[in-house]
Write an enzyme that holds these catalytic residues in place. Sequence first.
Site, PDB file in Angstrom:
ATOM      1  N   TYR A  13      37.764  46.569  43.790  1.00 34.96           N
ATOM      2  CA  TYR A  13      38.583  45.846  42.543  1.00 34.96           C
ATOM      3  C   TYR A  13      37.882  45.515  41.505  1.00 34.96           C
ATOM      4  O   TYR A  13      37.976  46.121  40.126  1.00 34.96           O
ATOM      5  CB  TYR A  13      39.244  44.495  43.069  1.00 34.96           C
ATOM      6  CG  TYR A  13      40.021  43.789  42.324  1.00 34.96           C
ATOM      7  CD1 TYR A  13      41.392  44.340  42.019  1.00 34.96           C
ATOM      8  CD2 TYR A  13      39.789  42.606  41.717  1.00 34.96           C
ATOM      9  CE1 TYR A  13      42.353  43.603  41.145  1.00 34.96           C
ATOM     10  CE2 TYR A  13      40.699  41.804  40.726  1.00 34.96           C
ATOM     11  CZ  TYR A  13      41.886  42.405  40.480  1.00 34.96           C
ATOM     12  OH  TYR A  13      42.815  41.713  39.704  1.00 34.96           O
TER      13      TYR A  13
ATOM     14  N   SER B 140      41.035  41.647  34.312  1.00 34.55           N
ATOM     15  CA  SER B 140      41.018  40.411  35.337  1.00 34.55           C
ATOM     16  C   SER B 140      39.713  39.553  34.860  1.00 34.55           C
ATOM     17  O   SER B 140      38.738  40.372  34.411  1.00 34.55           O
ATOM     18  CB  SER B 140      40.712  40.799  36.829  1.00 34.55           C
ATOM     19  OG  SER B 140      40.351  39.824  37.626  1.00 34.55           O
TER      20      SER B 140
HETATM   21  C1  BGC Z   1      42.479  38.344  41.698  1.00 32.50           C
HETATM   22  C2  BGC Z   1      42.968  37.326  42.468  1.00 32.50           C
HETATM   23  C3  BGC Z   1      41.857  35.990  42.275  1.00 32.50           C
HETATM   24  C4  BGC Z   1      41.752  35.847  40.644  1.00 32.50           C
HETATM   25  C5  BGC Z   1      40.861  34.907  40.645  1.00 32.50           C
HETATM   26  C6  BGC Z   1      42.474  38.002  40.116  1.00 32.50           C
HETATM   27  O1  BGC Z   1      41.822  39.261  39.210  1.00 32.50           O
HETATM   28  O2  BGC Z   1      43.507  39.411  41.474  1.00 32.50           O
HETATM   29  O3  BGC Z   1      43.247  37.562  43.766  1.00 32.50           O
HETATM   30  O4  BGC Z   1      42.592  34.974  42.864  1.00 32.50           O
HETATM   31  O5  BGC Z   1      41.413  37.044  40.122  1.00 32.50           O
HETATM   32  O6  BGC Z   1      39.471  34.962  41.443  1.00 32.50           O
END
Ligand code: BGC
Length: 255
Positions: free
Chosen positions: A156, A143
């Site tokens: 996360y 991410s």
């Molecule tokens: C998350 C999303 C978020 C995006 C941008 C992703 O990794 O799962 O919930 O909107 O990042 O911030």
Amino acid sequence: MKLIGKKALVTGSNQGIGQAIALRLAEEGADVVIDYVTHPDTAAETVQRAQKFGRRAVAVEGDISKVADTQRMVRESVEALGGLDILVNNAGVEKYAPFWEVTEPDYDLVLNINLKGAFFATQAFVRHRMEVKQPGKVINVSSVHEELPFPHFTSYCASKGGMKMVMRNLSIELAPFGITVNNIAPGAIETPINTALLHDPVKLNALLENIPLKRLGNTSDVAGVAAFLASPDADYITGATFVVDGGLTWNYSEQ
Ligand code: BGC
């Protein structure tokens, strides 16, 4: 068709980004394993869609937060397809909570799926590649939050930051075996993980303001990069993160 003859396992591939990646790899010629934990119906439907590209496709149930499941999943994939060249660690979850309210079960859920799951699935995959003395490709779907803070999603961010360092370590440790390891770092993509955000116009518009390309990403925006990283065109790439975020990460401005 750059992936003819290749065999790929994509975790969490009965929906969202994982599904798009599995289908794109099949479109490029790979045989694919669709991993799922819940909703066998959507896994079966994904299998059928992959088969329409003329590829072999099977569904394997496996909860990657359990090490034994990751090992079984890789074993069953190898048995079903006759080997495995590509592992895409895609399965992931996030839990919203102010830091001081994060519970132990929620922390464990996020870290066990996103980080421990990818760690041990990769280990099982690497052992298989070492056994058959063949190279391989590991692609992690991390991410933008492997780098960017995301307040109220600290577990996360811990999992994705961890995934970044696992990827960097393994790119060095596994290079002698011809195994490359890279991350794709999606920004805001339209998938089930952010259903809540998609239904909140205020939050959604605030987010769109921060995205220079002024739209959310599609799962196909991510799948295209995965297909590239899985292909021989990416043979000399390892230890890298490919950001797919419409410019979000670097868009700081004071007005
Ligand atoms: C998350 C999303 C978020 C995006 C941008 C992703 O990794 O799962 O919930 O909107 O990042 O911030």
